[in-house]
Design a protein around this motif. Structure first.
Motif, PDB file in Angstrom:
ATOM      1  N   SER A 134     -24.189 -22.583  31.269  1.00 31.58           N
ATOM      2  CA  SER A 134     -24.044 -23.983  30.861  1.00 31.58           C
ATOM      3  C   SER A 134     -24.116 -24.127  29.342  1.00 31.58           C
ATOM      4  N   ASP A 192     -25.557 -23.068  43.080  1.00 30.99           N
ATOM      5  CA  ASP A 192     -25.177 -21.660  43.244  1.00 30.99           C
ATOM      6  C   ASP A 192     -23.740 -21.472  43.695  1.00 30.99           C
ATOM      7  N   ALA A 246     -21.575 -21.976  40.633  1.00 33.70           N
ATOM      8  CA  ALA A 246     -21.792 -20.919  39.640  1.00 33.70           C
ATOM      9  C   ALA A 246     -21.115 -19.614  40.054  1.00 33.70           C
ATOM     10  N   TYR A 285     -13.796 -21.168  34.963  1.00 31.25           N
ATOM     11  CA  TYR A 285     -13.704 -20.614  36.315  1.00 31.25           C
ATOM     12  C   TYR A 285     -12.911 -19.319  36.347  1.00 31.25           C
ATOM     13  N   ARG A 342     -21.686 -19.791  33.394  1.00 27.99           N
ATOM     14  CA  ARG A 342     -22.852 -19.976  34.270  1.00 27.99           C
ATOM     15  C   ARG A 342     -24.115 -20.313  33.483  1.00 27.99           C
ATOM     16  N   ARG A 369     -19.026 -15.533  33.684  1.00 31.71           N
ATOM     17  CA  ARG A 369     -20.425 -15.281  33.329  1.00 31.71           C
ATOM     18  C   ARG A 369     -20.937 -16.216  32.241  1.00 31.71           C
ATOM     19  N   MET A 386     -17.693 -19.329  38.711  1.00 31.17           N
ATOM     20  CA  MET A 386     -17.536 -19.438  37.262  1.00 31.17           C
ATOM     21  C   MET A 386     -17.630 -18.078  36.585  1.00 31.17           C
TER      22      MET A 386
END
Length: 265
Positions: A39, A26, A29, A102, A37, A34, A32
């Motif tokens: 992956s 978390d 994430a 990021y 997040r 959207r 990062m």
């Protein structure tokens, strides 16, 4: 977060799935963007795709964390695998589509990268190396099979559409010539899929580092275009398509086992 799971098999074959993980802690994430997040650059469903390998007696190792946490198939010192070509690094900051992972100013610094290596990279590699040593001790020879997948079109990394199946042996350095030829012959006998041997994907850090055929470890990477077993837009697994390519992957793994057993006293 547990770094990995390892199923210890009974045959001289280890299937490594270093980009199967999609979990992102978390705290990471939150820094990062959207899309990252989710992956999105995960090798989706490869654990499911290779599940049949356990029935063949293979050992299987796979991580939980996303490659966005740390890329297990990159060297820990961060040096490039493909000098002069676009690629993502040890701790990626760009998605495969070139967008940033990021938020501005939230990228990990050197200390955080070193911490991620300690927490996720090293445990995976220690377990992988240990399992290779166990299998080699028992059988005298072992095959390391690197299972990967990627979108069929990634303009940042390669032009046009990727071949369906891409074998990599570091231009023959990570695998004996005989075994590479036998695996390639499986692909040459079929007509359903396009393929390449040591084309754009020659094998990442794991293949290159652990593949030592003269010392009893043959390493082969398979980079599979994802459209052969899933929907690349929705990430949905497509069992019927997957079943077809599983047959071909299974044939290659059986050839590997036959080759290794032929070398066993």
């Amino acid at each position: 977060m547990i770094p990995y799971t390892l199923h210890r098999g009974t045959a001289p074959l280890l299937v490594s799935l270093p980009h199967n993980g999609s979990a992102i802690p978390d705290d990471m994430a939150a820094r990062m963007k959207r899309r990252a997040r989710g992956s999105v650059d995960t090798d989706w469903h490869v654990a499911e795709l290779y599940d049949f390998a356990r029935e063949m007696g293979a050992s299987v190792i796979k991580p939980f964390a996303s490659r966005f946490v740390v890329d297990l198939n990159r060297p820990a010192d961060g040096h490039l695998l493909y000098p002069g070509q676009n690629e993502t690094g040890l701790v990626p900051t760009l998605l495969f589509d070139g967008r940033e992972i990021y938020r501005p100013g939230a990228e990990p610094d050197a200390a955080e990268i070193a911490d991620r290596v300690e927490r996720w990279w090293k445990p995976y590699h220690q377990a992988l190396a240990g399992e290779l040593a166990r299998l080699k001790s028992e059988f005298g020879h072992v095959v390391l099979w690197e299972g990967h997948s990627i979108r069929s079109e990634v303009p940042m990394l390669f032009e046009g559409r990727l071949k369906d199946l891409n074998l990599g042996t570091a231009d023959g350095a990570s695998c004996s010539p005989g075994l590479q030829a036998r695996v390639a012959a499986v692909l040459e006998r079929q007509e359903d899929y396009s393929f390449a041997v040591n084309g754009r994907f020659k094998g990442g850090y794991i293949t290159r580092h652990y593949g030592r055929p003269a010392e009893g470890v043959d390493a082969i990477q398979l980079e599979l275009a994802q459209l052969n077993y899933m929907d690349e837009d929705s990430f949905e697994y497509l069992p019927k398509k997957a079943a077809q390519v599983q047959v071909l992957i299974g044939d290659m793994l059986r050839v590997c086992l036959q080759g290794v057993r032929a070398l066993t006293p």
